[in-house]
Design an enzyme around this catalytic site. Structure first.
Site, PDB file in Angstrom:
ATOM      1  N   HIS A 265      -7.261   0.750  -6.448  1.00 53.95           N
ATOM      2  CA  HIS A 265      -7.460  -0.175  -5.315  1.00 53.95           C
ATOM      3  C   HIS A 265      -8.073  -1.467  -5.859  1.00 53.95           C
ATOM      4  O   HIS A 265      -9.222  -1.819  -5.579  1.00 53.95           O
ATOM      5  CB  HIS A 265      -8.371   0.470  -4.273  1.00 53.95           C
ATOM      6  CG  HIS A 265      -8.314  -0.183  -2.920  1.00 53.95           C
ATOM      7  ND1 HIS A 265      -7.472  -1.232  -2.621  1.00 53.95           N
ATOM      8  CD2 HIS A 265      -9.008   0.075  -1.775  1.00 53.95           C
ATOM      9  CE1 HIS A 265      -7.652  -1.591  -1.357  1.00 53.95           C
ATOM     10  NE2 HIS A 265      -8.574  -0.815  -0.816  1.00 53.95           N
TER      11      HIS A 265
ATOM     12  N   ARG B 202     -13.384  -9.358   1.277  1.00 55.46           N
ATOM     13  CA  ARG B 202     -11.981  -9.000   1.007  1.00 55.46           C
ATOM     14  C   ARG B 202     -11.058 -10.204   1.215  1.00 55.46           C
ATOM     15  O   ARG B 202     -10.094 -10.385   0.484  1.00 55.46           O
ATOM     16  CB  ARG B 202     -11.542  -7.832   1.907  1.00 55.46           C
ATOM     17  CG  ARG B 202     -12.188  -6.473   1.600  1.00 55.46           C
ATOM     18  CD  ARG B 202     -11.756  -5.928   0.237  1.00 55.46           C
ATOM     19  NE  ARG B 202     -10.325  -5.886   0.116  1.00 55.46           N
ATOM     20  CZ  ARG B 202      -9.534  -4.877   0.508  1.00 55.46           C
ATOM     21  NH1 ARG B 202     -10.082  -3.791   1.011  1.00 55.46           N
ATOM     22  NH2 ARG B 202      -8.223  -4.934   0.363  1.00 55.46           N
TER      23      ARG B 202
ATOM     24  N   GLN C 211      -9.739  -4.196  -3.646  1.00 56.09           N
ATOM     25  CA  GLN C 211     -11.088  -3.814  -3.228  1.00 56.09           C
ATOM     26  C   GLN C 211     -12.097  -4.154  -4.326  1.00 56.09           C
ATOM     27  O   GLN C 211     -13.178  -4.687  -4.063  1.00 56.09           O
ATOM     28  CB  GLN C 211     -11.121  -2.305  -2.929  1.00 56.09           C
ATOM     29  CG  GLN C 211     -12.490  -1.799  -2.507  1.00 56.09           C
ATOM     30  CD  GLN C 211     -12.933  -2.356  -1.163  1.00 56.09           C
ATOM     31  OE1 GLN C 211     -12.201  -2.265  -0.190  1.00 56.09           O
ATOM     32  NE2 GLN C 211     -14.118  -2.917  -1.096  1.00 56.09           N
TER      33      GLN C 211
ATOM     34  N   ARG D 140       0.886  -1.179   0.000  1.00 55.12           N
ATOM     35  CA  ARG D 140       0.000   0.000   0.000  1.00 55.12           C
ATOM     36  C   ARG D 140       0.909   1.209   0.000  1.00 55.12           C
ATOM     37  O   ARG D 140       1.695   1.396   0.929  1.00 55.12           O
ATOM     38  CB  ARG D 140      -0.910  -0.037   1.230  1.00 55.12           C
ATOM     39  CG  ARG D 140      -1.674   1.233   1.459  1.00 55.12           C
ATOM     40  CD  ARG D 140      -2.778   1.072   2.494  1.00 55.12           C
ATOM     41  NE  ARG D 140      -3.888   0.326   1.947  1.00 55.12           N
ATOM     42  CZ  ARG D 140      -5.116   0.278   2.489  1.00 55.12           C
ATOM     43  NH1 ARG D 140      -5.368   0.937   3.597  1.00 55.12           N
ATOM     44  NH2 ARG D 140      -6.084  -0.410   1.921  1.00 55.12           N
TER      45      ARG D 140
ATOM     46  N   CYS E 289     -16.513   0.831   0.404  1.00 55.75           N
ATOM     47  CA  CYS E 289     -15.291   0.055   0.671  1.00 55.75           C
ATOM     48  C   CYS E 289     -14.941   0.063   2.149  1.00 55.75           C
ATOM     49  O   CYS E 289     -14.242  -0.839   2.614  1.00 55.75           O
ATOM     50  CB  CYS E 289     -14.138   0.620  -0.150  1.00 55.75           C
ATOM     51  SG  CYS E 289     -13.802   2.354   0.187  1.00 55.75           S
TER      52      CYS E 289
ATOM     53  N   ASP F  39     -17.556   6.350  -1.378  1.00 51.63           N
ATOM     54  CA  ASP F  39     -16.304   6.244  -0.614  1.00 51.63           C
ATOM     55  C   ASP F  39     -16.107   7.591   0.077  1.00 51.63           C
ATOM     56  O   ASP F  39     -16.833   8.569  -0.208  1.00 51.63           O
ATOM     57  CB  ASP F  39     -15.142   5.919  -1.582  1.00 51.63           C
ATOM     58  CG  ASP F  39     -13.796   5.739  -0.868  1.00 51.63           C
ATOM     59  OD1 ASP F  39     -13.782   5.542   0.370  1.00 51.63           O
ATOM     60  OD2 ASP F  39     -12.750   5.797  -1.565  1.00 51.63           O
TER      61      ASP F  39
HETATM   62  N1   CP Z   1     -11.324  -0.833   2.222  1.00 49.78           N
HETATM   63  C1   CP Z   1     -10.066  -0.850   2.690  1.00 49.78           C
HETATM   64  O1   CP Z   1      -9.087  -0.962   1.959  1.00 49.78           O
HETATM   65  O2   CP Z   1      -9.962  -0.721   4.041  1.00 49.78           O
HETATM   66  P1   CP Z   1      -8.611  -0.519   4.861  1.00 49.78           P
HETATM   67  O3   CP Z   1      -8.043   0.829   4.454  1.00 49.78           O
HETATM   68  O4   CP Z   1      -9.024  -0.558   6.305  1.00 49.78           O
HETATM   69  O5   CP Z   1      -7.650  -1.603   4.502  1.00 49.78           O
HETATM   70  N1  NVA Z   2     -10.193   6.308  -1.150  1.00 47.85           N
HETATM   71  C1  NVA Z   2      -9.798   5.856   0.158  1.00 47.85           C
HETATM   72  C2  NVA Z   2      -9.981   4.388   0.274  1.00 47.85           C
HETATM   73  C3  NVA Z   2      -9.658   3.788   1.607  1.00 47.85           C
HETATM   74  C4  NVA Z   2      -9.840   2.301   1.634  1.00 47.85           C
HETATM   75  C5  NVA Z   2      -8.344   6.253   0.432  1.00 47.85           C
HETATM   76  O1  NVA Z   2      -7.540   6.189  -0.491  1.00 47.85           O
HETATM   77  O2  NVA Z   2      -8.053   6.654   1.550  1.00 47.85           O
END
Ligand code: CP
Ligand code: NVA
Length: 299
Positions: A122, A281, A125, A95, A253, A213
């Protein structure tokens, strides 16, 4: 060597195969005796837990690594990190703030690289989202998937995944927060149709799925006040949900900011599938890992 930085790194057949593998709880132990490196530059609840447990279910050992321990591009280059990790692990998943870092890691072809969320995409997701739509509605029966809010990483991967499966999507965002022309071209290139609008009601009209989101993604905290203003009319509430099809579901998400992008009432309604979606997930992570360390490697 295959990587998964965005959903369309898979062919349509491969995407369907990964979704099929995601429904098999007793997958072969593809990771027996092997590790998967999990690097997080940003916080995570769902992604870390689901990946760790998916690795365990495949017989492997998940190795959580804080970025400061590796010092990617400070202590050593991203390319050197992945080439070293390839000697210990079957795959590397990360990430990151900068999608370019994942692309540089993948370009070494030292080991499969998986995107656990970047500023751009993502895709892990999106796999869970498609699995949820399959379970709740059926991928061949779903009409419109409407996304209300920021055309961000989550939207981009969802729209590409839907389009690859021939699902029509709509996106409603305030001016300046909608998809770029490049985004639109990439979604359309995958095969589905895409309605782009500034009107949430138009996007949601008759939709089978209403998705949103957060308005402020991780890394955008300095824009929070401006975004609260810009997105004020893009909250998913019961009135907006009443525009969806009678059996239309709500997805997010997570984490959700109740009272901002979605009301508490919608989150708690029978239309809300956010918890089965979150639980998926793990299943879709297991499906993707099975495929990328198994079938994609000719095993
Ligand atoms: N939806 C998602 O990726 O959640 P987290 O940021 O908690 O991993
Ligand atoms: N769009 C959000 C998604 C978190 C799972 C972010 O990037 O923070």
């Amino acid at each position: 060597m295959r990587h998964f930085l965005e959903v369309d790194d898979l062919s349509i057949d491969e995407l369907r195969r990964v979704l099929q593998l995601s429904t098999q709880p007793d997958s072969p132990k593809m990771l027996d005796g092997q590790g998967v490196a999990l690097i997080f530059e940003k916080p995570s609840g769902r992604t870390r837990n689901s990946m760790e447990m998916a690795v365990v279910q495949l017989g492997g050992h998940p190795m959580y690594i804080k970025p400061e321990e590796l010092g990617i591009d400070t202590r050593e280059t991203a390319e050197d990190v992945v080439r070293v990790m390839a000697g210990y692990h079957a795959a590397l998943a990360a990430r990151v703030f900068d999608h370019g870092r994942l692309q540089r890691m993948a370009a070494t072809d030292a080991m499969p690289v998986i995107n656990l969320l970047s500023d751009v995409a993502h895709p892990m997701q999106a796999l869970a989202d498609l699995l949820t739509i399959e379970q709740e509605i059926g991928l061949s029966d779903v009409g419109r998937v409407a996304y209300v809010g920021d055309a961000n990483n989550v939207w981009r991967s969802l729209a590409i995944g839907c389009s690859m499966l021939g699902i029509d999507t709509a996106v409603a965002s305030p001016p300046g927060h909608g998809p770029s022309e490049l985004d639109v071209d990439r979604v359309l290139a995958s095969g589905g149709s895409l309605l782009v609008t500034n009107d949430p009601q138009e996007a949601v009209q008759g939709a089978d799925v209403v998705y949103t989101d957060v308005w402020t993604s991780m890394g955008q905290e300095s824009e929070k006040e401006q975004r609260l203003d810009a997105f004020a009319n893009f909250r998913v509430d019961s009135t907006l949900m009443s525009r969806a099809s009678a059996s239309g579901i709500f997805m997010h998400c997570l984490p959700a900011h109740r009272g901002e992008e979605v009301t508490n009432e919608v989150m708690e309604s029978s239309r809300s599938k956010v918890f089965p979606q979150a639980h998926n997930r793990m299943h879709s992570a297991r499906g993707l890992l099975s495929w990328i360390v198994g079938e994609a490697m000719g095993r």
